[in-house]
Design an enzyme around this catalytic site. Sequence first.
Site, short mmCIF file in Angstrom:
data_model
loop_
_atom_site.label_atom_id
_atom_site.label_comp_id
_atom_site.label_asym_id
_atom_site.label_seq_id
_atom_site.Cartn_x
_atom_site.Cartn_y
_atom_site.Cartn_z
N ARG A 123 0.83 -1.20 0.00
CA ARG A 123 0.00 0.00 0.00
C ARG A 123 0.87 1.26 0.00
O ARG A 123 1.89 1.32 0.66
CB ARG A 123 -0.92 0.00 1.22
CG ARG A 123 -2.04 -1.01 1.15
CD ARG A 123 -2.91 -0.97 2.39
NE ARG A 123 -2.19 -1.40 3.58
CZ ARG A 123 -1.71 -0.59 4.51
NH1 ARG A 123 -1.89 0.73 4.40
NH2 ARG A 123 -1.06 -1.06 5.56
N LYS A 149 -8.61 -2.44 0.81
CA LYS A 149 -8.53 -1.58 1.99
C LYS A 149 -9.31 -0.29 1.82
O LYS A 149 -9.70 0.33 2.82
CB LYS A 149 -7.07 -1.29 2.31
CG LYS A 149 -6.31 -2.51 2.85
CD LYS A 149 -6.98 -3.12 4.07
CE LYS A 149 -6.16 -4.25 4.68
NZ LYS A 149 -6.88 -4.93 5.81
N HIS A 190 -10.28 -4.69 12.33
CA HIS A 190 -9.22 -5.32 11.53
C HIS A 190 -8.82 -6.59 12.28
O HIS A 190 -7.88 -6.60 13.07
CB HIS A 190 -8.04 -4.36 11.40
CG HIS A 190 -6.98 -4.86 10.47
ND1 HIS A 190 -5.64 -4.61 10.65
CD2 HIS A 190 -7.06 -5.60 9.34
CE1 HIS A 190 -4.94 -5.16 9.68
NE2 HIS A 190 -5.77 -5.77 8.88
N SER A 231 -0.20 -6.90 10.09
CA SER A 231 0.37 -7.82 9.11
C SER A 231 1.59 -8.54 9.70
O SER A 231 2.44 -7.93 10.33
CB SER A 231 0.78 -7.04 7.87
OG SER A 231 1.40 -7.88 6.93
N LYS A 235 -2.57 -13.40 12.05
CA LYS A 235 -4.04 -13.28 12.05
C LYS A 235 -4.70 -14.31 11.14
O LYS A 235 -5.63 -15.01 11.54
CB LYS A 235 -4.38 -11.86 11.59
CG LYS A 235 -5.69 -11.31 12.07
CD LYS A 235 -5.77 -9.82 11.89
CE LYS A 235 -5.88 -9.37 10.46
NZ LYS A 235 -4.67 -9.23 9.70
N THR A 236 -4.21 -14.40 9.91
CA THR A 236 -4.77 -15.34 8.94
C THR A 236 -4.42 -16.78 9.32
O THR A 236 -5.27 -17.67 9.32
CB THR A 236 -4.26 -15.03 7.53
OG1 THR A 236 -4.71 -13.73 7.15
CG2 THR A 236 -4.78 -16.03 6.52
N ASP A 252 -9.81 -11.24 7.99
CA ASP A 252 -9.21 -9.91 8.07
C ASP A 252 -10.12 -8.78 8.53
O ASP A 252 -9.68 -7.91 9.26
CB ASP A 252 -8.63 -9.54 6.70
CG ASP A 252 -7.65 -8.39 6.77
OD1 ASP A 252 -6.81 -8.40 7.69
OD2 ASP A 252 -7.71 -7.49 5.91
N ARG A 294 1.48 -12.28 -1.81
CA ARG A 294 0.09 -12.46 -1.36
C ARG A 294 -0.65 -13.49 -2.20
O ARG A 294 -0.37 -13.69 -3.39
CB ARG A 294 -0.65 -11.13 -1.47
CG ARG A 294 -0.16 -10.06 -0.51
CD ARG A 294 -0.74 -10.23 0.87
NE ARG A 294 -0.27 -9.22 1.80
CZ ARG A 294 -0.79 -9.01 2.99
NH1 ARG A 294 -1.81 -9.75 3.40
NH2 ARG A 294 -0.31 -8.09 3.79
#
Length: 531
Positions: A56, A198, A217, A235, A239-240, A254, A319
């Site tokens: 980003r 996002k 988030h 990140s 989390k994932t 997410d 990704r």
Amino acid sequence: MSAPETALAGTGVAGATTVHANLTAAGLYAHALRRGEGRLSADGAFMAVTGVHTGRSVQDKFVVDDPEVHEQIWWGKINQPMAPEKFGGLAAKVRTWLGARPELFTEDLYAGADPAHRIRVRLVTTNAWHALFARNMFIRPPREELAGFTPDFTILHAPEYEADPAVDGCRTSTCIALSFAAKTILIAGTSYAGEIKKSIFTVMNWLLPEKGVLPMHCSANLGKGGDTALFFGLSGTGKTTLSSDPERSLIGDDEHGWSDSGVFNFEGGCYAKVIRLSREAEPQIWDASHRFGAVLENVVGDERGNLDLNDGSLTENTRSCYPLEFIPNTVKGGKAGLPKNVVMLTADAFGVLPPISKLSAAQAMYHFLSGYTARVAGTEKGLGKEPQATFSTCFGAPFLPRHPEVYGKLLEELIKRHGADCWLVNTGWSGGAYGVGQRMSIQHTRALLRAALDGSLAQVEFVTDPFFGLQIPKSVPGIPAEVLNPREAWADKAAYDRTAKELVSRFEANFESFSGGVSEAVLAAAIRAAA
């Protein structure tokens, strides 16, 4: 293919002769390959390279300073203001540029699994693979709902268009600009697909608090007993990975909302970081990334498309984007009940936080507003050898258009009203800082999380950490004692003490900006250096 005037209705784009509207994955594959937008992996995933932008462009993100929203925006480095007339001029140029393309792709999609809180999104883009990304990432309406689809927000996606900073009110030729008044998002000069995802998360973060719904988030999953768990984290904190648990059903990886009715996913897909992905440790993400329909961003493969997930030569931020149904045990409909456990994840590269600790409600509020993790060399340009402490309020500062206290108070109210056990989990380093210690064992992390989620961990004896005030379990079956207490894992105890004090000072400095807007209980729970 659809009539241009129908597919582009409400977008302000006109002139395009060929518009491919709401194509299936197979149709988008065919066009992406025809147009040379990427290639196939050996397993049939679509591989795209995003060029200069592999993440980003935070410094190129703007919010339009419309009079009706000015007082409610959290202005600063995250939400940089753009004058309405500058946005209007740039939007007109982007629309003209899109209309002059030989072909466009549109997708009509939902954000929000709960019909009471969802929005309708129309994406207009020049690339088939970006349309496929959006189709994977958001919720696909039933075909019968597409005929009368009217967008609430429109994304004008022009990755090859270059803005003019001298004229358009932006910093560089790359610009991501969001107007809440015009309900329009402009994305220009970047092919990184995460900007699409996002930008809509930012919209949801704007809309939902006024309805008493907390946008988060976080990832979320559901136990066999019907217990919902939330996993907050930046990140790289897991989390994932940790929410994709074979023993629990995935709600989403997410972005979610928490209302008085329960938890709901904003999305219909996953966007997993896959650098050094292990099939043994993360079989669900591995399988989802090695099949037709997945979109791989900046993942390296040989001439036959055999993937090398250890290769970060293009970026560490490789990704994989795939629909939720690629994960075998997902919650159908993307909704579940109220959370029983709230987990806050941090990858502590200083190696001084325990692998798991129990938080009071006030401590949970403190760590939510702090949003701590640490970055290490290789994850971003410009980072040296030493880890850098990162504080991203609410675990999602780049996506918060409103002041952080708005989200913090919502979380506080929901925890008080509905109750939940809260935990802080360190997925970072143990036995020393980055470069000396070892990364936390994912097997240990999963075992501790499962004990927390099934309720057994809450029953053990806890001791208070002297530096951070955290409640650490004294013993957990199958977990070595030196793992549970981080100081015991360090060979050099004096070095641990120095490093812990350093991190305490960073927590203390970061929280100064929030101290005036929180309750006495949260102030009392704040991490402070010993007097």
